[in-house]
Design an enzyme around this catalytic site. Structure first.
Site, PDB file in Angstrom:
ATOM      1  N   LYS A   1       0.824  -1.209   0.000  1.00 50.81           N
ATOM      2  CA  LYS A   1       0.000   0.000   0.000  1.00 50.81           C
ATOM      3  C   LYS A   1       0.862   1.264   0.000  1.00 50.81           C
ATOM      4  O   LYS A   1       2.062   1.207   0.337  1.00 50.81           O
ATOM      5  CB  LYS A   1      -0.956  -0.019   1.195  1.00 50.81           C
ATOM      6  CG  LYS A   1      -0.272  -0.133   2.535  1.00 50.81           C
ATOM      7  CD  LYS A   1      -1.242  -0.571   3.625  1.00 50.81           C
ATOM      8  CE  LYS A   1      -0.542  -0.561   4.961  1.00 50.81           C
ATOM      9  NZ  LYS A   1      -1.371  -1.174   6.029  1.00 50.81           N
TER      10      LYS A   1
ATOM     11  N   ARG B   1     -11.134  -0.768  14.391  1.00 47.06           N
ATOM     12  CA  ARG B   1     -10.876   0.035  13.198  1.00 47.06           C
ATOM     13  C   ARG B   1     -11.758  -0.489  12.081  1.00 47.06           C
ATOM     14  O   ARG B   1     -12.763   0.107  11.757  1.00 47.06           O
ATOM     15  CB  ARG B   1      -9.381  -0.012  12.843  1.00 47.06           C
ATOM     16  CG  ARG B   1      -9.002   0.942  11.729  1.00 47.06           C
ATOM     17  CD  ARG B   1      -7.503   1.065  11.522  1.00 47.06           C
ATOM     18  NE  ARG B   1      -6.881  -0.136  10.961  1.00 47.06           N
ATOM     19  CZ  ARG B   1      -5.630  -0.164  10.494  1.00 47.06           C
ATOM     20  NH1 ARG B   1      -4.872   0.912  10.527  1.00 47.06           N
ATOM     21  NH2 ARG B   1      -5.120  -1.278  10.011  1.00 47.06           N
TER      22      ARG B   1
ATOM     23  N   TYR C   1      13.776  30.289  10.871  1.00 48.22           N
ATOM     24  CA  TYR C   1      12.563  30.954  11.346  1.00 48.22           C
ATOM     25  C   TYR C   1      12.426  30.878  12.860  1.00 48.22           C
ATOM     26  O   TYR C   1      12.730  29.844  13.460  1.00 48.22           O
ATOM     27  CB  TYR C   1      11.319  30.291  10.739  1.00 48.22           C
ATOM     28  CG  TYR C   1      11.165  30.527   9.261  1.00 48.22           C
ATOM     29  CD1 TYR C   1      11.055  31.809   8.742  1.00 48.22           C
ATOM     30  CD2 TYR C   1      11.108  29.445   8.387  1.00 48.22           C
ATOM     31  CE1 TYR C   1      10.891  32.005   7.375  1.00 48.22           C
ATOM     32  CE2 TYR C   1      10.941  29.630   7.028  1.00 48.22           C
ATOM     33  CZ  TYR C   1      10.839  30.919   6.525  1.00 48.22           C
ATOM     34  OH  TYR C   1      10.679  31.107   5.186  1.00 48.22           O
TER      35      TYR C   1
ATOM     36  N   MET D   1      10.470  24.793   4.327  1.00 46.24           N
ATOM     37  CA  MET D   1       9.829  24.040   3.246  1.00 46.24           C
ATOM     38  C   MET D   1      10.839  23.289   2.373  1.00 46.24           C
ATOM     39  O   MET D   1      10.643  22.129   2.036  1.00 46.24           O
ATOM     40  CB  MET D   1       8.980  24.978   2.372  1.00 46.24           C
ATOM     41  CG  MET D   1       8.161  24.223   1.334  1.00 46.24           C
ATOM     42  SD  MET D   1       7.248  25.300   0.223  1.00 46.24           S
ATOM     43  CE  MET D   1       6.040  26.013   1.327  1.00 46.24           C
TER      44      MET D   1
HETATM   45  C1  LIG Z   1      -0.466  -2.027   6.746  1.00 44.92           C
HETATM   46  C2  LIG Z   1      -1.032  -3.332   7.128  1.00 44.92           C
HETATM   47  C3  LIG Z   1      -0.199  -4.456   7.248  1.00 44.92           C
HETATM   48  C4  LIG Z   1       1.306  -4.378   7.214  1.00 44.92           C
HETATM   49  O1  LIG Z   1       1.708  -3.905   8.478  1.00 44.92           O
HETATM   50  P1  LIG Z   1       3.240  -3.664   8.871  1.00 44.92           P
HETATM   51  O2  LIG Z   1       3.171  -3.231  10.282  1.00 44.92           O
HETATM   52  O3  LIG Z   1       3.736  -2.597   7.969  1.00 44.92           O
HETATM   53  O4  LIG Z   1       3.952  -4.941   8.671  1.00 44.92           O
HETATM   54  C5  LIG Z   1      -0.796  -5.693   7.463  1.00 44.92           C
HETATM   55  N1  LIG Z   1      -2.153  -5.792   7.589  1.00 44.92           N
HETATM   56  C6  LIG Z   1      -2.965  -4.724   7.505  1.00 44.92           C
HETATM   57  C7  LIG Z   1      -4.432  -4.907   7.676  1.00 44.92           C
HETATM   58  C8  LIG Z   1      -2.434  -3.451   7.296  1.00 44.92           C
HETATM   59  O5  LIG Z   1      -3.256  -2.390   7.242  1.00 44.92           O
END
Ligand SMILES: *Cc1c(COP(=O)(O)O)cnc(C)c1O
Length: 389
Positions: free
Chosen positions: A50, A147, A269, A328
């Site tokens: 992802k 979740r 800044y 930035m």
């Molecule tokens: C992102 C995710 C993973 C991978 O998790 P890591 O901690 O990066 O290994 C596995 N399962 C689900 C549902 C996730 O959202």
């Protein structure tokens, strides 16, 4: 229709011209997947891709894992799944956010497996397969994260529901651990037991529970398939133990100027850093627009505790502290302790990677390596070091 003439194609920076670069070590990526596969024992090992493969780049990451032996891939959204299908035509692609009304076509067209996350999605899925034909799905069961996923009691009811349409037969159950990075947390065992009860209620079904950190919890957590993400990309999955993974991403920025400041003068800044000695400053072409977060300034940023040090970079083998606020496009480092003349405009400073653990830099910014990696953005020159055959 625009009446403006077509502008000339811009000349994009080529290798060596850019202000900052990411070097992505594809053999380390492959080695990390193999290490996770070994740790997964008898379970199959997927790869989580992802967010553009945690910022590494979807296509090169996908090809590398596939070559190493992965055949199961997880993405967050159907659009990511469609892109991945263009790279890997014959692997299983699971979509973690599932199927919502309006997204159905993508699953059929690109042969994606939705991970159904709620009763509402179940309804959408049932009507999609009634209209569109056969499509496998995975069922997400929430065992303690609140979740996504069906509640355990609803999943158990579904398992024993004889009126359940025969066409609804998930190929796998999925749950996600909330505290796997803390092996002693009692919620790990509780989630394991809840998940087991659902897996047993569904007859003879594949199951997946472990993310990277979950794999380190041991065999009980592995089930049929493991789902590592961050560990593949070199991140630290488990808190407070040495990170066994190989670094994959090295981020470097060009030094634009080396300048001297006198005692009593300040930098950046807010004048948050006032020099207590004459100081040599290296100004690097990196900033929060490149995902090098403002919070990496440590206590230079209001609202952070006065005692929090900022991040450091590595220049010519030496660690050099960030000073003043990250801006930035520019960040300042204190190079006073390096031999005079050793740092020059045009040199590259390492922000994290081979010599500076990414998890240490993330911690200095009050965040985690996941966020640092996925925030890098598009301004870097990306160099891929090929995997050894
Ligand atoms: C992102 C995710 C993973 C991978 O998790 P890591 O901690 O990066 O290994 C596995 N399962 C689900 C549902 C996730 O959202």
């Amino acid at each position: 229709m625009s009446t403006h003439p077509t502008p000339a194609r811009p000349t994009l920076p080529v290798a060596g011209e850019d202000h900052a670069r990411l070097t992505i070590d594809l053999s380390a990526l492959a080695d990390n997947w193999r290490a996770m596969a070994r740790r997964s024992g008898a379970a199959r090992t997927a790869a989580v891709l992802k967010a553009d493969a945690y910022g590494v780049g979807l296509e090169p990451a996908a090809r590398t894992f596939h070559q190493a032996g992965a055949r199961d891939f997880f993405v967050a959204t159907p659009a990511e799944g469609a892109t991945l299908r263009g790279v890997l035509p014959d692997v299983r692609i699971y979509v973690l956010s599932g199927m919502w009304a309006g997204s159905e076509r993508l699953f059929f067209e690109f042969d994606l497996v939705p991970v159904i996350v709620s009763e509402e999605q179940l309804v959408v899925f049932m009507s999609a397969i009634a209209d569109g034909g056969d499509l496998p799905c995975v069922l997400h069961v929430d065992t303690g994260m609140s979740r996504l996923g069906l509640r355990v009691e609803d999943a158990l009811a579904l398992a024993s529901d004889t009126a359940r349409p025969a066409s609804f037969s998930p190929i796998m159950l999925l749950s996600h651990l909330a505290c796997a990075d803390d092996p002693s947390h009692p919620l790990n065992r509780q989630q394991l037991q809840r998940f087991r009860s659902v897996v047993e209620a569904f007859d003879d079904i594949d199951a997946t529970l472990a993310n990277s950190a979950g794999i380190f919890l041991g065999e009980d957590y592995h089930f049929t398939l493991t789902r590592p993400g961050i560990a593949l990309y070199g991140g630290a999955a488990v808190n407070d133990v040495p990170n066994p993974m190989k670094p994959v991403v090295t981020a470097e920025a060009r030094i634009l100027q080396v300048r001297e400041a006198k005692t009593g003068e300040s930098v950046s800044y807010g004048a948050s850093t006032v020099f207590t000695r004459d100081t040599r400053i290296a100004v690097a072409a990196i900033g929060y627009a490149d995902g090098y977060m403002r919070s990496l300034s440590g206590s230079g940023v209001p609202l952070r505790k006065a005692s929090i040090p900022g991040a450091s970079g590595v220049l010519h083998g030496r660690s050099v502290p960030l000073i003043g606020r990250v801006t930035m496009d520019l960040t300042h480092f204190d190079v006073t302790d390096l031999p005079a003349g050793s740092v020059r405009a045009g040199d590259f400073i390492e922000l994290f990677g081979r010599h500076m653990p990414i998890e240490d830099v993330a911690r200095a910014g009050g965040t985690i390596d996941y966020e640092l990696l996925t925030s890098l953005g598009g301004r870097y020159e990306r160099r891929y070091e090929l995997a050894k055959k």
